[in-house]
Design a protein around this motif. Structure first.
Motif, PDB file in Angstrom:
ATOM      1  N   THR A  50       0.835  -1.187   0.000  1.00 22.98           N
ATOM      2  CA  THR A  50       0.000   0.000   0.000  1.00 22.98           C
ATOM      3  C   THR A  50       0.872   1.240   0.000  1.00 22.98           C
ATOM      4  OG1 THR A  50      -1.792   1.201   1.127  1.00 22.98           O
ATOM      5  CG2 THR A  50      -0.169   0.114   2.530  1.00 22.98           C
ATOM      6  N   ALA A  51       0.371   2.287  -0.660  1.00 29.67           N
ATOM      7  CA  ALA A  51       0.962   3.604  -0.478  1.00 29.67           C
ATOM      8  C   ALA A  51       0.603   4.095   0.909  1.00 29.67           C
ATOM      9  CB  ALA A  51       0.440   4.578  -1.531  1.00 29.67           C
ATOM     10  N   VAL A  52       1.523   4.834   1.526  1.00 32.93           N
ATOM     11  CA  VAL A  52       1.338   5.248   2.915  1.00 32.93           C
ATOM     12  C   VAL A  52       1.310   6.768   3.022  1.00 32.93           C
ATOM     13  CG1 VAL A  52       2.305   5.174   5.238  1.00 32.93           C
ATOM     14  CG2 VAL A  52       2.439   3.154   3.771  1.00 32.93           C
ATOM     15  N   ASP A  53       0.249   7.263   3.646  1.00 35.46           N
ATOM     16  CA  ASP A  53       0.111   8.673   4.021  1.00 35.46           C
ATOM     17  C   ASP A  53       0.767   8.835   5.387  1.00 35.46           C
ATOM     18  OD1 ASP A  53      -0.951  11.007   5.347  1.00 35.46           O
ATOM     19  OD2 ASP A  53      -2.601  11.054   3.900  1.00 35.46           O
ATOM     20  N   MET A  54       1.889   9.539   5.444  1.00 35.96           N
ATOM     21  CA  MET A  54       2.656   9.583   6.682  1.00 35.96           C
ATOM     22  C   MET A  54       1.966  10.361   7.793  1.00 35.96           C
ATOM     23  SD  MET A  54       5.074   7.543   6.251  1.00 35.96           S
ATOM     24  CE  MET A  54       5.997   7.890   7.761  1.00 35.96           C
ATOM     25  N   ALA A  55       1.159  11.351   7.451  1.00 42.19           N
ATOM     26  CA  ALA A  55       0.400  12.064   8.478  1.00 42.19           C
ATOM     27  C   ALA A  55      -0.624  11.131   9.111  1.00 42.19           C
ATOM     28  CB  ALA A  55      -0.282  13.294   7.882  1.00 42.19           C
ATOM     29  N   ALA A  56      -1.303  10.348   8.285  1.00 45.50           N
ATOM     30  CA  ALA A  56      -2.265   9.386   8.813  1.00 45.50           C
ATOM     31  C   ALA A  56      -1.563   8.325   9.645  1.00 45.50           C
ATOM     32  CB  ALA A  56      -3.041   8.739   7.668  1.00 45.50           C
ATOM     33  N   LEU A  57      -0.388   7.891   9.194  1.00 43.09           N
ATOM     34  CA  LEU A  57       0.355   6.877   9.935  1.00 43.09           C
ATOM     35  C   LEU A  57       0.707   7.373  11.336  1.00 43.09           C
ATOM     36  CD1 LEU A  57       1.528   4.003   9.132  1.00 43.09           C
ATOM     37  CD2 LEU A  57       3.751   5.152   9.065  1.00 43.09           C
ATOM     38  N   ALA A  58       0.998   8.657  11.456  1.00 47.21           N
ATOM     39  CA  ALA A  58       1.362   9.229  12.749  1.00 47.21           C
ATOM     40  C   ALA A  58       0.154   9.472  13.644  1.00 47.21           C
ATOM     41  CB  ALA A  58       2.120  10.536  12.540  1.00 47.21           C
ATOM     42  N   ASP A  59      -0.986   9.825  13.040  1.00 48.46           N
ATOM     43  CA  ASP A  59      -2.108  10.341  13.829  1.00 48.46           C
ATOM     44  C   ASP A  59      -3.284   9.380  13.982  1.00 48.46           C
ATOM     45  OD1 ASP A  59      -0.648  12.692  14.006  1.00 48.46           O
ATOM     46  OD2 ASP A  59      -1.682  13.635  12.313  1.00 48.46           O
ATOM     47  N   ASP A  60      -3.381   8.373  13.134  1.00 53.47           N
ATOM     48  CA  ASP A  60      -4.564   7.514  13.095  1.00 53.47           C
ATOM     49  C   ASP A  60      -4.152   6.093  13.491  1.00 53.47           C
ATOM     50  OD1 ASP A  60      -6.718   5.836  12.303  1.00 53.47           O
ATOM     51  OD2 ASP A  60      -7.375   7.310  10.823  1.00 53.47           O
ATOM     52  N   THR A  61      -4.543   5.684  14.685  1.00 57.24           N
ATOM     53  CA  THR A  61      -4.138   4.388  15.208  1.00 57.24           C
ATOM     54  C   THR A  61      -4.649   3.238  14.356  1.00 57.24           C
ATOM     55  OG1 THR A  61      -4.098   5.275  17.452  1.00 57.24           O
ATOM     56  CG2 THR A  61      -4.194   2.889  17.239  1.00 57.24           C
ATOM     57  N   THR A  62      -5.897   3.326  13.897  1.00 54.00           N
ATOM     58  CA  THR A  62      -6.465   2.257  13.080  1.00 54.00           C
ATOM     59  C   THR A  62      -5.718   2.136  11.757  1.00 54.00           C
ATOM     60  OG1 THR A  62      -8.640   2.581  14.084  1.00 54.00           O
ATOM     61  CG2 THR A  62      -8.567   1.365  12.005  1.00 54.00           C
ATOM     62  N   TYR A  63      -5.415   3.272  11.155  1.00 53.81           N
ATOM     63  CA  TYR A  63      -4.662   3.277   9.900  1.00 53.81           C
ATOM     64  C   TYR A  63      -3.291   2.655  10.103  1.00 53.81           C
ATOM     65  CZ  TYR A  63      -2.373   5.204   5.716  1.00 53.81           C
ATOM     66  OH  TYR A  63      -1.678   5.366   4.541  1.00 53.81           O
ATOM     67  N   ARG A  64      -2.634   3.055  11.162  1.00 54.52           N
ATOM     68  CA  ARG A  64      -1.290   2.539  11.430  1.00 54.52           C
ATOM     69  C   ARG A  64      -1.313   1.029  11.682  1.00 54.52           C
ATOM     70  NH1 ARG A  64       3.412   5.116  13.139  1.00 54.52           N
ATOM     71  NH2 ARG A  64       4.870   3.824  14.340  1.00 54.52           N
ATOM     72  N   ARG A  65      -2.260   0.589  12.487  1.00 50.54           N
ATOM     73  CA  ARG A  65      -2.357  -0.836  12.806  1.00 50.54           C
ATOM     74  C   ARG A  65      -2.667  -1.664  11.560  1.00 50.54           C
ATOM     75  NH1 ARG A  65      -5.835  -0.357  16.589  1.00 50.54           N
ATOM     76  NH2 ARG A  65      -7.691  -0.766  15.310  1.00 50.54           N
ATOM     77  N   THR A  66      -3.574  -1.177  10.725  1.00 52.80           N
ATOM     78  CA  THR A  66      -3.952  -1.909   9.521  1.00 52.80           C
ATOM     79  C   THR A  66      -2.797  -1.963   8.525  1.00 52.80           C
ATOM     80  OG1 THR A  66      -6.249  -1.183   9.828  1.00 52.80           O
ATOM     81  CG2 THR A  66      -5.663  -2.089   7.677  1.00 52.80           C
ATOM     82  N   THR A  67      -2.079  -0.853   8.389  1.00 46.92           N
ATOM     83  CA  THR A  67      -0.929  -0.815   7.482  1.00 46.92           C
ATOM     84  C   THR A  67       0.108  -1.863   7.866  1.00 46.92           C
ATOM     85  OG1 THR A  67      -1.240   1.561   7.091  1.00 46.92           O
ATOM     86  CG2 THR A  67       0.917   0.641   6.547  1.00 46.92           C
ATOM     87  N   GLY A  68       0.368  -1.977   9.145  1.00 45.93           N
ATOM     88  CA  GLY A  68       1.358  -2.931   9.608  1.00 45.93           C
ATOM     89  C   GLY A  68       0.899  -4.369   9.554  1.00 45.93           C
TER      90      GLY A  68
END
Length: 356
Positions: A50-68
């Motif tokens: 996936t392409a990663v939005d770094m602001a979302a990765l820093a601020d959105d726990t669900t986004y970060r968890r799903t990305t990983g």
């Protein structure tokens, strides 16, 4: 980014058989008792990214968890682009790119580098210098060489694939009239690949563009270019089809055959930026068509041994680029704005589970 209408009855028919199961779980969170997408992709010998939005990765726990959890490959949506990494000449900002590389390393993910040479998202100091003549052709070539070399060397051994040269052809197969072509001539393409290879000999180096999923004038221009460059010993090692589709234009034709002809040149192939937009509002039929399109690209990749990665350009509508660029269109990703999975998620999951 437009496709002509091509019949997709067979593709839709095959995929719609899956939608009963998909619809039943459309608003369930992924994961849980199910294996993550990345586990299924590993079994299929594929990188699911996936392409990663770094602001979302820093601020959105669900986004970060799903990305990983769900992906074994990540691409920087913006933080590796030139305007970000060198906003002022000689002044670098690697913070976002470094953070993504650390995130990936900690989660056992590979990184796709995006993108080294492009006509867009260039730093203002560069474009203004070229425009006013204060940067001539000889200096511009040196600046480009320094940029490619500096960025690739910084992440040497940490990037699996680089999009080296991005979007160099028009729809009719003619070369894009970018500042690179205007000032440096066609040789800039070969130069960029040679510089990138010298900076990191182990990274796989890609051409990358949109509307090249099937066989058409544009993808044929890339095929001819790749064939010539490889014959000259230029390290062009991969062909990336972005995969920005829209259901109103039909599914591209001859996708598998297109991948196969690049494979026969000895190149890797990949889908690098997949999303499937639609005209809003969403109705009962559009998500099933969208699912068929995602599955069609994935099946073509899985059916081609040279296709090593399948990357979606974001996985949730909450952070999708599409509504900001295509007025009245959206809902282009695998998950809705609340991270509920769509039929497209189920189609990708089923495709990965089926394997090669």
């Amino acid at each position: 980014m437009k496709y002509f209408r091509i019949p997709v009855v067979g593709l839709l028919g095959a995929t719609l058989l899956l939608t009963g199961i998909q619809a039943a779980s459309a608003h369930e969170a992924p994961g849980g008792a199910q294996a993550p997408l990345r586990t299924l992709a590993d079994r299929a010998d594929l990188r699911i990214g996936t392409a990663v939005d770094m602001a979302a990765l820093a601020d959105d726990t669900t986004y970060r968890r799903t990305t990983g959890r769900e992906f074994n490959s990540v691409t920087a949506e913006n933080v590796m682009k030139w305007e970000v990494v060198e906003p002022a000449r000689g002044t670098y900002d690697w913070s976002g790119a470094d953070a993504l590389v650390r995130f990936a390393r900690d989660r056992g993910q590979v990184v796709r580098g995006h993108t080294l040479v492009w006509h867009s998202q260039l730093p203002g100091w560069l474009t203004s210098g070229v425009a006013d003549g204060s940067i001539d052709a000889a200096e511009l070539r040196g600046i480009l060489r320094k940029h490619v070399t500096t960025e690739v060397k910084r992440y040497r051994g940490q990037i699996q694939q680089w999009d080296v040269v991005n979007e160099v052809f028009e729809e009719d197969g003619s070369l894009r009239d970018s500042i690179w072509l205007q000032k440096l001539g066609l040789s800039y393409i070969a130069d960029a690949f040679r510089w990138a290879h010298a900076a990191d000999p182990k990274a796989k180096l890609f051409l990358n563009d949109y509307n090249v999923e099937g066989i058409n004038a544009k993808s044929t221009a890339y095929y001819d270019l790749a064939k010539r460059l490889r014959a000259e010993g230029v390290p062009v090692q991969g062909f990336g089809a972005q995969g920005h589709l829209a259901i109103q234009y039909g599914f591209p034709g001859d996708v598998a055959a297109n991948l196969d002809r690049f494979a026969k040149l000895g190149m890797q192939t990949a889908f690098t930026e997949v999303d499937v937009r639609m005209i809003l509002p969403v109705d009962e039929e559009k998500p099933a068509t969208q699912a068929a399109y995602f599955r069609g690209l994935l099946d073509a990749c899985l059916g081609t041994r040279s296709c090593k990665s399948f990357t979606v350009w974001g996985f949730t509508d909450k952070y999708s680029w599409v509504p900001g660029v295509f007025e009245g269109q959206g809902a282009a990703t695998l998950m809705d704005e609340g991270f509920g999975v769509k039929p497209a998620w189920g189609a990708v999951r089923e495709g990965l589970a089926a394997g090669r």
